[in-house]
Scaffold this motif. Sequence first.
Motif, mmCIF file in Angstrom:
data_model
loop_
_atom_site.group_PDB
_atom_site.id
_atom_site.type_symbol
_atom_site.label_atom_id
_atom_site.label_comp_id
_atom_site.label_asym_id
_atom_site.label_seq_id
_atom_site.Cartn_x
_atom_site.Cartn_y
_atom_site.Cartn_z
ATOM 1 N N ALA A 194 0.824 -1.204 0.000
ATOM 2 C CA ALA A 194 0.000 0.000 0.000
ATOM 3 C C ALA A 194 0.860 1.257 0.000
ATOM 4 N N GLY A 195 1.942 1.237 0.784
ATOM 5 C CA GLY A 195 2.826 2.393 0.830
ATOM 6 C C GLY A 195 3.497 2.642 -0.511
ATOM 7 N N ALA A 196 3.940 1.564 -1.158
ATOM 8 C CA ALA A 196 4.581 1.697 -2.471
ATOM 9 C C ALA A 196 3.587 2.174 -3.516
ATOM 10 N N LYS A 197 2.409 1.593 -3.514
ATOM 11 C CA LYS A 197 1.390 1.971 -4.503
ATOM 12 C C LYS A 197 1.001 3.440 -4.368
ATOM 13 N N ALA A 198 0.833 3.900 -3.134
ATOM 14 C CA ALA A 198 0.430 5.288 -2.924
ATOM 15 C C ALA A 198 1.448 6.257 -3.519
ATOM 16 N N TYR A 199 2.735 5.961 -3.322
ATOM 17 C CA TYR A 199 3.765 6.857 -3.845
ATOM 18 C C TYR A 199 3.830 6.788 -5.372
ATOM 19 N N LEU A 200 3.755 5.588 -5.940
ATOM 20 C CA LEU A 200 3.804 5.447 -7.397
ATOM 21 C C LEU A 200 2.625 6.160 -8.056
ATOM 22 N N THR A 201 1.447 6.027 -7.437
ATOM 23 C CA THR A 201 0.251 6.691 -7.976
ATOM 24 C C THR A 201 0.410 8.207 -7.907
ATOM 25 N N GLU A 202 0.931 8.683 -6.794
ATOM 26 C CA GLU A 202 1.169 10.113 -6.600
ATOM 27 C C GLU A 202 2.094 10.675 -7.674
ATOM 28 N N LYS A 203 3.071 9.860 -8.099
ATOM 29 C CA LYS A 203 4.042 10.314 -9.094
ATOM 30 C C LYS A 203 3.654 9.965 -10.517
ATOM 31 N N GLY A 204 2.478 9.361 -10.687
ATOM 32 C CA GLY A 204 1.987 9.078 -12.032
ATOM 33 C C GLY A 204 2.705 7.945 -12.740
ATOM 34 N N ILE A 205 3.245 6.998 -11.985
ATOM 35 C CA ILE A 205 3.962 5.861 -12.565
ATOM 36 C C ILE A 205 2.964 4.806 -13.033
ATOM 37 N N ASN A 206 3.273 4.151 -14.142
ATOM 38 C CA ASN A 206 2.402 3.124 -14.706
ATOM 39 C C ASN A 206 2.545 1.828 -13.910
ATOM 40 N N LEU A 207 1.619 1.591 -12.981
ATOM 41 C CA LEU A 207 1.608 0.375 -12.179
ATOM 42 C C LEU A 207 0.751 -0.659 -12.906
ATOM 43 N N VAL A 208 1.405 -1.640 -13.505
ATOM 44 C CA VAL A 208 0.685 -2.598 -14.360
ATOM 45 C C VAL A 208 0.112 -3.766 -13.588
ATOM 46 N N ASP A 209 0.584 -4.000 -12.353
ATOM 47 C CA ASP A 209 0.045 -5.100 -11.570
ATOM 48 C C ASP A 209 0.381 -4.905 -10.095
ATOM 49 N N HIS A 210 -0.548 -5.306 -9.228
ATOM 50 C CA HIS A 210 -0.338 -5.288 -7.782
ATOM 51 C C HIS A 210 -0.988 -6.548 -7.234
ATOM 52 N N SER A 211 -0.179 -7.548 -6.912
ATOM 53 C CA SER A 211 -0.686 -8.856 -6.506
ATOM 54 C C SER A 211 -0.094 -9.289 -5.173
ATOM 55 N N SER A 212 -0.811 -10.193 -4.494
ATOM 56 C CA SER A 212 -0.320 -10.762 -3.243
ATOM 57 C C SER A 212 -0.627 -12.256 -3.217
ATOM 58 N N TYR A 213 -0.025 -12.968 -2.259
ATOM 59 C CA TYR A 213 -0.173 -14.412 -2.173
ATOM 60 C C TYR A 213 0.122 -14.851 -0.740
ATOM 61 N N ASP A 214 -0.245 -16.074 -0.396
ATOM 62 C CA ASP A 214 0.060 -16.662 0.909
ATOM 63 C C ASP A 214 1.518 -17.095 0.917
ATOM 64 N N PHE A 215 2.299 -16.623 1.895
ATOM 65 C CA PHE A 215 3.736 -16.910 1.892
ATOM 66 C C PHE A 215 4.049 -18.392 2.091
ATOM 67 N N LYS A 216 3.064 -19.189 2.472
ATOM 68 C CA LYS A 216 3.280 -20.627 2.639
ATOM 69 C C LYS A 216 3.112 -21.393 1.326
ATOM 70 N N THR A 217 2.865 -20.695 0.238
ATOM 71 C CA THR A 217 2.650 -21.343 -1.060
ATOM 72 C C THR A 217 3.877 -22.126 -1.508
ATOM 73 N N ASN A 218 3.649 -23.123 -2.346
ATOM 74 C CA ASN A 218 4.772 -23.877 -2.926
ATOM 75 C C ASN A 218 4.852 -23.709 -4.435
#
Length: 425
Positions: A194-218
């Motif tokens: 969220a912190g990274a996205k807020a700054y990138l959006t503020e600066k008008g950077i093209n954010l093409v994807d924002h994804s998350s996952y369970d760290f226990k994944t294999n």
Amino acid sequence: MTISRRHFVSLTGAGALTLAAPAIRTAQAASPAKIGVLLPLSGPLASLGNDVLRGFQLAQSFVNAKGGVFGAPVEFAQVDVPGSTEATSQAQRLITSDRVKVIIGSYASAISFAASQVAERNKVVYFEQGAVADDITSRGFKYLFRFIYPSTELGRKCAEYVVEKVIPGVGLTAANAKVAILTENSNNGTAVGAGAKAYLTEKGINLVDHSSYDFKTNDLSSMVQRYKSLEVDILIAEQYTPDAILFWRQAREAGLKLKAMIGNGGGHNVGDFADALGDDVNGILNTGTSVYINPDALQPDTAALFKRFHEEYPKMFEGRKPSAHSGMGFNAMYTVLNDILPAAGGMDTEKIREAALAQDKPIGSSIVGWGLKFDPKTQNNTRAFPTYDQWQNKQIQSIGPEPFGIAKKITMPLPDWGQRANVGQ
């Protein structure tokens, strides 16, 4: 070094005295500072938890070598907390069975959130050395202090570095760079993203994807393929050690080509990450904390402590090199044992609180470069800040901010797989 689930440091007994009154005074003077240690020493977070513990143990040895605290060696009452499920019961165990007045933990945000709640309810002081989720210190707790910066600041500083240094460094502009954010889905990962996205959006950077996952994944191959199809240039990642290794192995297998990748602490600045990837770790960037900084930027007495830390750590731990997590663990434990408890004069929790709030140390007064001043409202350390690093020659090297950088050269863009041996040279 094998670390047991529950470990106590033996204490030296006081000699027998013949007169009752002096005996009582001697016993009081030699009353040990028993510290509760709460960390993930097994399970998916064990690699980082054990690194923190090594830092705790080194700080304990330094303090005990000069007489301990309150005239006696420091004693650890230690519990293993693999995840948040165990945090409540183990924190309660330290408080009721071991009768500790101070707990230091815990690296992982979910563990810290649960364990510190138990400490607060029992009026036990809880020092958090490395968990960064914002909501840990947003509950108005009186007995909770945090040494490290919060997650959103970490994510924002990472994105700031991407905009100011990485995008131009790889030959792109804010208008044409394709940036993606990938995080594990804990409170920590969510806040960093969220912190990274807020700054990138503020600066008008093209954010093409924002994804998350369970760290226990294999399996993270679907994310690798997604980034290939999106032709991502720069990836901002927040991961623990097993999932960081998994992702980058699968990225290598699939031939994912990025111009830059920048991690956010966690699994991206530890030796296990480099051991797993070999030369292909070189060139990867990281935002977080480092013990590989310029010692000339430190206060003179801290520079001497920094030197001793790096000399003694491999001697104590069978040739291992310290990670950032070892350094953060050392910093928190050493500060509590060397500064806060002596200033409190005993294990009274109210006096420990007062001593913690009275700390006022400038930038450069810890081995990770931070100062120390707890905000009276949040009890966050207002003088903690992220540093920036790059893997070079399979070693993490600080590249900023000034005056903490030590790398002579920063390599951008990221060379292709199998072509990274000479990064930084």
